[in-house]
Design a protein around this motif. Structure first.
Motif, short mmCIF file in Angstrom:
data_model
loop_
_atom_site.label_atom_id
_atom_site.label_comp_id
_atom_site.label_asym_id
_atom_site.label_seq_id
_atom_site.Cartn_x
_atom_site.Cartn_y
_atom_site.Cartn_z
N LEU A 1 1.00 -1.26 0.11
CA LEU A 1 0.08 -0.09 -0.68
C LEU A 1 0.95 1.05 0.07
O LEU A 1 0.62 2.08 -0.73
CB LEU A 1 -0.71 0.16 1.49
N LYS A 2 1.61 1.38 1.05
CA LYS A 2 2.73 2.25 0.64
C LYS A 2 3.70 2.14 -0.89
O LYS A 2 3.60 3.86 -0.84
CB LYS A 2 4.07 2.08 1.78
N GLU A 3 3.69 1.55 -1.21
CA GLU A 3 4.59 1.48 -3.07
C GLU A 3 3.42 2.24 -3.78
O GLU A 3 3.67 2.84 -4.20
CB GLU A 3 4.60 0.49 -3.33
N LEU A 4 1.96 1.78 -3.35
CA LEU A 4 1.64 2.18 -4.65
C LEU A 4 0.61 4.07 -3.98
O LEU A 4 1.21 4.50 -5.01
CB LEU A 4 0.27 1.88 -4.10
N ARG B 1 5.28 13.71 -2.68
CA ARG B 1 4.93 14.12 -1.52
C ARG B 1 5.01 13.15 -0.46
O ARG B 1 5.59 11.15 -0.86
CB ARG B 1 2.92 13.42 -1.61
N GLN B 2 5.09 13.40 0.65
CA GLN B 2 5.61 12.35 2.25
C GLN B 2 3.97 11.48 2.46
O GLN B 2 3.19 11.70 1.89
CB GLN B 2 5.84 13.87 3.75
N LEU B 3 5.17 10.02 2.49
CA LEU B 3 3.62 9.10 2.69
C LEU B 3 2.70 9.34 3.85
O LEU B 3 3.39 9.73 5.14
CB LEU B 3 4.77 7.85 3.08
N PRO B 4 1.82 9.17 3.59
CA PRO B 4 0.59 9.16 4.98
C PRO B 4 0.89 8.13 6.07
O PRO B 4 1.00 7.29 5.69
CB PRO B 4 -0.21 10.14 4.89
N TRP C 1 -5.66 9.23 1.82
CA TRP C 1 -5.88 8.59 1.44
C TRP C 1 -7.50 8.90 0.40
O TRP C 1 -7.07 8.37 -1.08
CB TRP C 1 -6.05 7.05 2.30
N LYS C 2 -7.45 9.67 0.74
CA LYS C 2 -9.03 9.14 0.09
C LYS C 2 -8.73 10.93 -0.60
O LYS C 2 -9.54 10.31 -2.20
CB LYS C 2 -9.89 10.37 0.82
N GLU C 3 -7.36 10.93 -1.38
CA GLU C 3 -6.93 11.79 -2.37
C GLU C 3 -6.86 11.19 -3.61
O GLU C 3 -7.28 11.31 -4.76
CB GLU C 3 -6.06 13.36 -2.44
#
Length: 340
Positions: free
Chosen positions: A165-168, A176-179, A186-188
């Motif tokens: 999921l982080k890779e996606l 952008r920074q990983l949330p 994630w909704k974006e």
């Protein structure tokens, strides 16, 4: 004193009633012995009358008529209760059986709808006719690998799934920074909830792998679809990530990947593609996603029309896949829309 007087009065009344019964007139009889017998019988009758409810001044024949309805009523009451009991049992059985039949028909109808939903009525008889597939060892191995991927649900507690999921995210938003794994950001990307794990459902990990494959191999198309860069868009657009999960699931249904060696014509064509392309499913996913966006723009569709556009997309993909002469996903007419 009053209690004793009341008892004495009742005893006197009983004695008087007994005497009154014994004094009833009878038919004249010259035989004295017969008279005495009648007097004794009257005494017996009197003792019964004191202890049982009186039925009035009716004769013995009238008494019989009075008892018969009561006896018959008791008999029919008992019989009625039994009838009502069995009627209730039978009614429950019929009601339960009817519910089971309705549920079975409903499930069968849902299965038919899923089975035939991706084809038009003219194509269903041709493309949905299933046949037993004779697989080569290589096709068998690759089809088995695809089916294994289908059976893996997304589990947010598994590190490998978290990393995917982080890779996606990194592929979608490289600058952008990983949330956190649970964030409104994630909704974006087009997840419906702040926790993407709740949106995979039937798509499982395979749908996540499909999105990653799309981003890696066709980044141009991936980015344009993610950011809705093409055409005139509706105010309420389809959510990108959730659309991908739905495409993965619908492809599985269209290709009969869960039906063993008996497959539809589209499924047979897919197995033939596996001979030369181990990633045939992932490539079909990318083509299907690009086709969906093209149809979305052509129809000027909005959010509520997503399912209709998705079904129409799969009909078109199935038509291209079963047209004949397709030895690779790259031979599909719609493959040309993909941008590397």
């Amino acid at each position: 004193m009053l209690h004793w007087y009341g008892q004495r009065s009742r005893l006197s009344s009983t004695s008087m009633a007994s005497k009154a019964i014994r004094r009833r007139p009878c038919v004249a009889d010259t035989d004295k012995g017969s008279e005495e017998k009648r007097m004794e019988a009257a005494t017996v009758t009197d003792s019964v009358s004191v202890t049982e409810p009186l039925l009035g001044n009716s004769t013995q024949g009238n008494k019989s008529k009075g008892y018969e309805p009561r006896t018959r009523l008791d008999f029919w009451d008992e019989k009625t209760r039994k009838c009502l009991h069995w009627a209730h049992v039978v009614s429950n059985f019929i009601s339960q059986s009817a519910r089971n039949i309705v549920n079975a028909i409903s499930e069968f109808g849902s299965w038919l709808a899923r089975f035939f939903g991706c084809s038009s009525s003219a194509e269903r008889s041709q493309n949905r006719h299933t046949v037993i597939v004779d697989l080569s060892p290589l096709q068998e191995e690759r089809l088995h690998s695809v089916r294994q991927r289908l059976n893996v649900p997304f589990d947010c507690s598994v590190i490998k799934h978290q990393d995917a999921l982080k890779e996606l995210w990194r592929l979608a938003y490289p600058n952008r920074q990983l949330p956190p794994l649970k964030s409104e950001l994630w909704k974006e990307m087009g997840w419906q909830n702040s926790d993407p794990a709740s949106d995979f459902r039937a798509g499982g990990v395979m749908s996540l792998e499909n999105l990653i494959y799309f981003a890696r191999n066709y980044p141009g198309s991936f980015q344009r679809l993610l950011h809705k860069a093409d055409g005139e868009r509706a105010e309420w657009e389809y959510p990108f990530a959730v659309a991908g999960v739905n495409i993965s699931y619908m492809l599985v249904q269209m290709l009969d990947l869960l039906s063993g060696n008996r497959m539809s014509k589209a499924g047979v064509c897919f197995v033939e593609l596996l001979e030369d392309d181990e990633m045939a499913f992932d490539n079909l996913f990318c083509v299907a996603f690009q086709m969906l966006d093209a149809q979305w723009l052509a129809r000027k569709a909005s959010y509520m029309e997503f399912n209709e556009v998705l079904k129409s997309t799969l009909v078109q993909l199935e038509r291209e896949l079963t047209a004949g002469g397709v030895s690779s996903v790259h031979n599909l007419p719609s493959f040309r829309m993909l941008e590397s």
